[in-house]
Design an enzyme around this catalytic site. Structure first.
Site, short mmCIF file in Angstrom:
data_model
loop_
_atom_site.label_atom_id
_atom_site.label_comp_id
_atom_site.label_asym_id
_atom_site.label_seq_id
_atom_site.Cartn_x
_atom_site.Cartn_y
_atom_site.Cartn_z
N ARG A 130 0.86 -1.18 0.00
CA ARG A 130 0.00 0.00 0.00
C ARG A 130 0.90 1.23 0.00
O ARG A 130 1.99 1.20 0.57
CB ARG A 130 -0.91 0.02 1.23
CG ARG A 130 -2.13 -0.87 1.14
CD ARG A 130 -3.13 -0.32 0.12
NE ARG A 130 -4.38 -1.06 0.10
CZ ARG A 130 -4.63 -2.09 -0.70
NH1 ARG A 130 -3.68 -2.50 -1.53
NH2 ARG A 130 -5.79 -2.69 -0.68
N GLU A 182 -3.32 8.50 -4.91
CA GLU A 182 -3.61 7.84 -6.18
C GLU A 182 -4.83 8.48 -6.84
O GLU A 182 -5.82 8.73 -6.16
CB GLU A 182 -3.84 6.34 -5.97
CG GLU A 182 -2.60 5.62 -5.46
CD GLU A 182 -2.81 4.11 -5.29
OE1 GLU A 182 -3.92 3.61 -5.59
OE2 GLU A 182 -1.87 3.44 -4.85
N HIS A 201 -1.36 0.84 -9.75
CA HIS A 201 -2.03 -0.01 -8.75
C HIS A 201 -2.77 -1.15 -9.45
O HIS A 201 -3.99 -1.34 -9.29
CB HIS A 201 -3.01 0.80 -7.89
CG HIS A 201 -3.34 0.12 -6.59
ND1 HIS A 201 -3.76 0.81 -5.47
CD2 HIS A 201 -3.31 -1.18 -6.22
CE1 HIS A 201 -3.99 -0.03 -4.48
NE2 HIS A 201 -3.72 -1.26 -4.92
#
Length: 309
Positions: free
Chosen positions: A227, A256, A275
């Site tokens: 993460r 993000e 991601h």
């Protein structure tokens, strides 16, 4: 816990990973109604499969996250409301493992340079001492859960020596050596690759800070498929700009999408991916099998698989 499951919603937020209709169709043989839903239809469901959290989920009986990470869901609120939360732990080992292997192969065989050169129609070979091979190199995998074990298995097939870091120093199959969390700096000091696969918790927030990067070799590459907030991003940027480490492959970020102004975009020895390390065309099937199993367990009054809350 027992409740009557009549309608299962596939929340449209999963569209960021796969079409929600694919999962709904895959689960259409369940003995309950399965429909693609938006926010306005949450109240009509007993359970929801989702990527994102919504406050209205606290009125349901069961919520399933299509990701292993569930840090976006308020555990205390779920507990207080009596809502079951399950996740998709266990389905990402091979996909994330292969993504990490791809990063390491890109750095070692200079594939990222070749792709960049192709965009400029530039015929430029690596310097004689730039490319290398992976056998005999050491990768320190920080986090030995499902993701970490998947990474270890994949890298082992490439001849990489794999060490690990976990809460205790107890041995874990697939890792040649295990360090306790308290020995993180020692663990990363001799590895050519340091790979983050830990969940995001209070303890792992900014686990990789300036001190951790200072402890790494100058020729080491850092990989984050965990993460974003497990890394102190400004500290990583400072380390990269000062050549404190050789480079990084980053799939997750503190913010993000990664802001356009981030210097990470333009660094030659940094690979940025959006991601998506766990993405696969079979993602919806993998999630669906966990949901299917838990519907069966609910009918049999058995404990939920992958229950988090």
């Amino acid at each position: 816990m027992q409740f009557e499951l009549e309608r299962l919603g596939v929340h449209d937020s999963v569209d960021a990973v796969f079409p929600p209709s694919e999962l709904a169709n895959y689960l259409s043989d369940l003995p309950v109604a399965v429909d693609v839903i938006g926010d306005e239809e949450i109240a009509d469901c007993d359970a929801v499969v989702t990527l994102k959290h919504r406050e209205m989920f606290l009125e349901l009986e069961w919520v399933h996250s299509i990701q292993a990470g569930v840090d976006r869901f308020p555990f205390d609120d779920f507990e207080a409301a009596g809502v079951v939360l399950t996740n998709s732990t266990g389905i990402h080992d091979r996909t994330v493992g292969e993504t990490v292997a791809g990063y390491l192969l890109a750095f070692s065989r200079r594939l990222h340079d070749h792709v960049a050169n192709q965009q400029e129609r530039r015929w430029e070979r690596p310097e004689w001492d730039e490319a290398f091979t992976l056998p005999g190199k050491t990768a320190c995998v920080v986090g030995t859960g499902t993701l970490g074990r998947g990474v270890a298995e994949t890298l082992d097939a490439l001849g990489v020596r794999v060490t690990g870091v976990r809460r205790s120093g107890d041995p874990v199959p697939g890792f040649e050596e295990i360090y306790a969390n308290d020995d993180l700096l020692e663990a990363v000091a001799d590895a050519e690759f340091v790979i983050a696969t830990v969940p995001l918790t209070d303890e792992t927030h900014h686990l990789f800070d300036a001190e951790a990067f200072d402890a790494m070799r100058e020729d080491a590459y850092f990989v984050n498929v965990a993460r974003g907030p497990v890394v102190d991003e400004p500290a990583l940027i400072d380390t990269l700009e000062s050549n404190g480490i050789a480079g990084a492959a980053l799939d997750v970020f503190e913010e993000e999408p990664l802001p356009e102004a981030s210097p990470l975009w333009s660094m030659d020895e940094v690979i940025v991916t959006p991601h998506c390390a766990a993405y696969t065309r079979n993602y919806f099937r993998d999630v669906g099998e966990i949901v299917r199993e838990n519907v069966g367990r609910l009918e049999a009054d058995e404990a939920f698989h992958n229950r988090v809350v």
